[in-house]
Design a protein around this motif. Sequence first.
Motif, PDB file in Angstrom:
ATOM      1  N   SER A 141      -4.185  -1.656  -7.203  1.00  0.00           N
ATOM      2  CA  SER A 141      -4.976  -0.583  -6.594  1.00  0.00           C
ATOM      3  C   SER A 141      -6.289  -1.115  -6.022  1.00  0.00           C
ATOM      4  O   SER A 141      -6.681  -0.730  -4.909  1.00  0.00           O
ATOM      5  CB  SER A 141      -5.253   0.519  -7.626  1.00  0.00           C
ATOM      6  OG  SER A 141      -4.031   1.095  -8.060  1.00  0.00           O
ATOM      7  N   CYS A 142      -6.954  -1.992  -6.754  1.00  0.00           N
ATOM      8  CA  CYS A 142      -8.219  -2.565  -6.263  1.00  0.00           C
ATOM      9  C   CYS A 142      -7.982  -3.447  -5.041  1.00  0.00           C
ATOM     10  O   CYS A 142      -8.798  -3.441  -4.111  1.00  0.00           O
ATOM     11  CB  CYS A 142      -8.921  -3.339  -7.372  1.00  0.00           C
ATOM     12  SG  CYS A 142      -9.645  -2.269  -8.639  1.00  0.00           S
ATOM     13  N   ASN A 143      -6.882  -4.191  -5.012  1.00  0.00           N
ATOM     14  CA  ASN A 143      -6.582  -5.022  -3.848  1.00  0.00           C
ATOM     15  C   ASN A 143      -6.401  -4.151  -2.605  1.00  0.00           C
ATOM     16  O   ASN A 143      -6.939  -4.460  -1.539  1.00  0.00           O
ATOM     17  CB  ASN A 143      -5.335  -5.869  -4.106  1.00  0.00           C
ATOM     18  CG  ASN A 143      -4.959  -6.707  -2.903  1.00  0.00           C
ATOM     19  OD1 ASN A 143      -4.125  -6.289  -2.106  1.00  0.00           O
ATOM     20  ND2 ASN A 143      -5.579  -7.856  -2.754  1.00  0.00           N
ATOM     21  N   LEU A 144      -5.681  -3.055  -2.733  1.00  0.00           N
ATOM     22  CA  LEU A 144      -5.492  -2.154  -1.587  1.00  0.00           C
ATOM     23  C   LEU A 144      -6.807  -1.484  -1.194  1.00  0.00           C
ATOM     24  O   LEU A 144      -7.108  -1.337  -0.013  1.00  0.00           O
ATOM     25  CB  LEU A 144      -4.420  -1.111  -1.910  1.00  0.00           C
ATOM     26  CG  LEU A 144      -2.992  -1.662  -2.032  1.00  0.00           C
ATOM     27  CD1 LEU A 144      -2.065  -0.631  -2.651  1.00  0.00           C
ATOM     28  CD2 LEU A 144      -2.474  -2.126  -0.688  1.00  0.00           C
ATOM     29  N   SER A 145      -7.604  -1.112  -2.182  1.00  0.00           N
ATOM     30  CA  SER A 145      -8.885  -0.458  -1.895  1.00  0.00           C
ATOM     31  C   SER A 145      -9.876  -1.442  -1.253  1.00  0.00           C
ATOM     32  O   SER A 145     -10.588  -1.081  -0.312  1.00  0.00           O
ATOM     33  CB  SER A 145      -9.473   0.129  -3.181  1.00  0.00           C
ATOM     34  OG  SER A 145     -10.636   0.870  -2.895  1.00  0.00           O
ATOM     35  N   ASP A 146      -9.922  -2.670  -1.767  1.00  0.00           N
ATOM     36  CA  ASP A 146     -10.834  -3.681  -1.218  1.00  0.00           C
ATOM     37  C   ASP A 146     -10.517  -3.983   0.250  1.00  0.00           C
ATOM     38  O   ASP A 146     -11.395  -4.389   1.001  1.00  0.00           O
ATOM     39  CB  ASP A 146     -10.760  -4.980  -2.027  1.00  0.00           C
ATOM     40  CG  ASP A 146     -11.357  -4.852  -3.420  1.00  0.00           C
ATOM     41  OD1 ASP A 146     -12.036  -3.833  -3.697  1.00  0.00           O
ATOM     42  OD2 ASP A 146     -11.104  -5.756  -4.250  1.00  0.00           O
ATOM     43  N   ASN A 147      -9.258  -3.802   0.636  1.00  0.00           N
ATOM     44  CA  ASN A 147      -8.813  -4.091   2.003  1.00  0.00           C
ATOM     45  C   ASN A 147      -8.543  -2.818   2.801  1.00  0.00           C
ATOM     46  O   ASN A 147      -7.890  -2.861   3.839  1.00  0.00           O
ATOM     47  CB  ASN A 147      -7.555  -4.966   1.947  1.00  0.00           C
ATOM     48  CG  ASN A 147      -7.849  -6.331   1.375  1.00  0.00           C
ATOM     49  OD1 ASN A 147      -8.464  -7.160   2.029  1.00  0.00           O
ATOM     50  ND2 ASN A 147      -7.437  -6.557   0.142  1.00  0.00           N
ATOM     51  N   TYR A 148      -9.069  -1.703   2.319  1.00  0.00           N
ATOM     52  CA  TYR A 148      -8.781  -0.395   2.919  1.00  0.00           C
ATOM     53  C   TYR A 148      -9.211  -0.318   4.385  1.00  0.00           C
ATOM     54  O   TYR A 148      -8.482   0.210   5.217  1.00  0.00           O
ATOM     55  CB  TYR A 148      -9.459   0.702   2.095  1.00  0.00           C
ATOM     56  CG  TYR A 148      -9.089   2.099   2.513  1.00  0.00           C
ATOM     57  CD1 TYR A 148      -7.801   2.585   2.327  1.00  0.00           C
ATOM     58  CD2 TYR A 148     -10.030   2.943   3.091  1.00  0.00           C
ATOM     59  CE1 TYR A 148      -7.456   3.871   2.691  1.00  0.00           C
ATOM     60  CE2 TYR A 148      -9.696   4.239   3.462  1.00  0.00           C
ATOM     61  CZ  TYR A 148      -8.407   4.695   3.261  1.00  0.00           C
ATOM     62  OH  TYR A 148      -8.072   5.969   3.638  1.00  0.00           O
ATOM     63  N   ASP A 149     -10.384  -0.872   4.717  1.00  0.00           N
ATOM     64  CA  ASP A 149     -10.850  -0.837   6.113  1.00  0.00           C
ATOM     65  C   ASP A 149      -9.875  -1.571   7.030  1.00  0.00           C
ATOM     66  O   ASP A 149      -9.543  -1.079   8.110  1.00  0.00           O
ATOM     67  CB  ASP A 149     -12.255  -1.435   6.250  1.00  0.00           C
ATOM     68  CG  ASP A 149     -13.322  -0.542   5.636  1.00  0.00           C
ATOM     69  OD1 ASP A 149     -13.075   0.674   5.467  1.00  0.00           O
ATOM     70  OD2 ASP A 149     -14.403  -1.061   5.308  1.00  0.00           O
ATOM     71  N   GLU A 150      -9.417  -2.731   6.602  1.00  0.00           N
ATOM     72  CA  GLU A 150      -8.461  -3.494   7.411  1.00  0.00           C
ATOM     73  C   GLU A 150      -7.163  -2.698   7.580  1.00  0.00           C
ATOM     74  O   GLU A 150      -6.588  -2.642   8.668  1.00  0.00           O
ATOM     75  CB  GLU A 150      -8.159  -4.843   6.750  1.00  0.00           C
ATOM     76  CG  GLU A 150      -7.193  -5.689   7.549  1.00  0.00           C
ATOM     77  CD  GLU A 150      -6.932  -7.054   6.918  1.00  0.00           C
ATOM     78  OE1 GLU A 150      -6.062  -7.758   7.457  1.00  0.00           O
ATOM     79  OE2 GLU A 150      -7.568  -7.412   5.915  1.00  0.00           O
ATOM     80  N   LEU A 151      -6.709  -2.070   6.506  1.00  0.00           N
ATOM     81  CA  LEU A 151      -5.465  -1.292   6.576  1.00  0.00           C
ATOM     82  C   LEU A 151      -5.617  -0.076   7.493  1.00  0.00           C
ATOM     83  O   LEU A 151      -4.748   0.191   8.322  1.00  0.00           O
ATOM     84  CB  LEU A 151      -5.031  -0.863   5.171  1.00  0.00           C
ATOM     85  CG  LEU A 151      -4.601  -2.010   4.249  1.00  0.00           C
ATOM     86  CD1 LEU A 151      -4.480  -1.533   2.807  1.00  0.00           C
ATOM     87  CD2 LEU A 151      -3.300  -2.628   4.731  1.00  0.00           C
ATOM     88  N   THR A 152      -6.726   0.647   7.362  1.00  0.00           N
ATOM     89  CA  THR A 152      -6.912   1.834   8.217  1.00  0.00           C
ATOM     90  C   THR A 152      -7.128   1.419   9.674  1.00  0.00           C
ATOM     91  O   THR A 152      -6.679   2.122  10.580  1.00  0.00           O
ATOM     92  CB  THR A 152      -8.065   2.730   7.735  1.00  0.00           C
ATOM     93  OG1 THR A 152      -9.269   1.968   7.657  1.00  0.00           O
ATOM     94  CG2 THR A 152      -7.749   3.360   6.389  1.00  0.00           C
ATOM     95  N   ASN A 153      -7.764   0.274   9.897  1.00  0.00           N
ATOM     96  CA  ASN A 153      -7.928  -0.225  11.276  1.00  0.00           C
ATOM     97  C   ASN A 153      -6.579  -0.531  11.922  1.00  0.00           C
ATOM     98  O   ASN A 153      -6.458  -0.492  13.148  1.00  0.00           O
ATOM     99  CB  ASN A 153      -8.817  -1.479  11.304  1.00  0.00           C
ATOM    100  CG  ASN A 153     -10.274  -1.144  11.065  1.00  0.00           C
ATOM    101  OD1 ASN A 153     -10.690   0.006  11.203  1.00  0.00           O
ATOM    102  ND2 ASN A 153     -11.049  -2.144  10.674  1.00  0.00           N
ATOM    103  N   GLN A 154      -5.586  -0.827  11.102  1.00  0.00           N
ATOM    104  CA  GLN A 154      -4.239  -1.094  11.617  1.00  0.00           C
ATOM    105  C   GLN A 154      -3.369   0.175  11.594  1.00  0.00           C
ATOM    106  O   GLN A 154      -2.160   0.104  11.793  1.00  0.00           O
ATOM    107  CB  GLN A 154      -3.580  -2.219  10.827  1.00  0.00           C
ATOM    108  CG  GLN A 154      -4.283  -3.548  11.053  1.00  0.00           C
ATOM    109  CD  GLN A 154      -3.452  -4.734  10.614  1.00  0.00           C
ATOM    110  OE1 GLN A 154      -2.231  -4.721  10.693  1.00  0.00           O
ATOM    111  NE2 GLN A 154      -4.120  -5.765  10.155  1.00  0.00           N
ATOM    112  N   GLY A 155      -3.999   1.327  11.341  1.00  0.00           N
ATOM    113  CA  GLY A 155      -3.293   2.605  11.428  1.00  0.00           C
ATOM    114  C   GLY A 155      -2.611   3.069  10.159  1.00  0.00           C
ATOM    115  O   GLY A 155      -1.825   4.013  10.181  1.00  0.00           O
TER     116      GLY A 155
END
Length: 154
Positions: free
Chosen positions: A50-64
């Motif tokens: 969960s922390c790995n996904l949250s820490d990279n949340y901006d990158e993930l949302t930038n990719q849609g």
Amino acid sequence: MSALKEGDKAPIFKGLNQDNNTISLDDFKGKKVILYFYPKDNTPGCTAESCNLSDNYDELTNQGFEVIGVSPDSITSHQKFIAKHSLRFNLIADTEKEILEMYNAWGEKKMYGKTYMGVLRKTFIIDEEGTIIKIFEKVKTKDHTNQILSELNK
């Protein structure tokens, strides 16, 4: 229910998030969704994932992408988990295991020679049209974002 596979339409689910609001897959039409199933809030592997996904949340949302976590924990447990680790996305409290069963993420597990029913850690990547484009059944909890992005960018 037969096992879901890549290319299948993702089952439409509804569940309550950490704020007691109803979340449905239909709410995310036109977005890609990372739907991940995990066994329990505040356990080492689940926290790492969960922390790995949250820490990279901006990158993930930038990719849609939108990220949604699902476990059988309560709304209160999710609220504490989010607060403790500053998680940045919705967690669904699937206390009745309806979504878990819909996505074949509830099943038989073995530990120390004992068989029991539990959450099968899985991640489904769902495209903008609601089709499952990737299923991860062997999740790298500490590096899940890179696991997802490297597989999708092949």
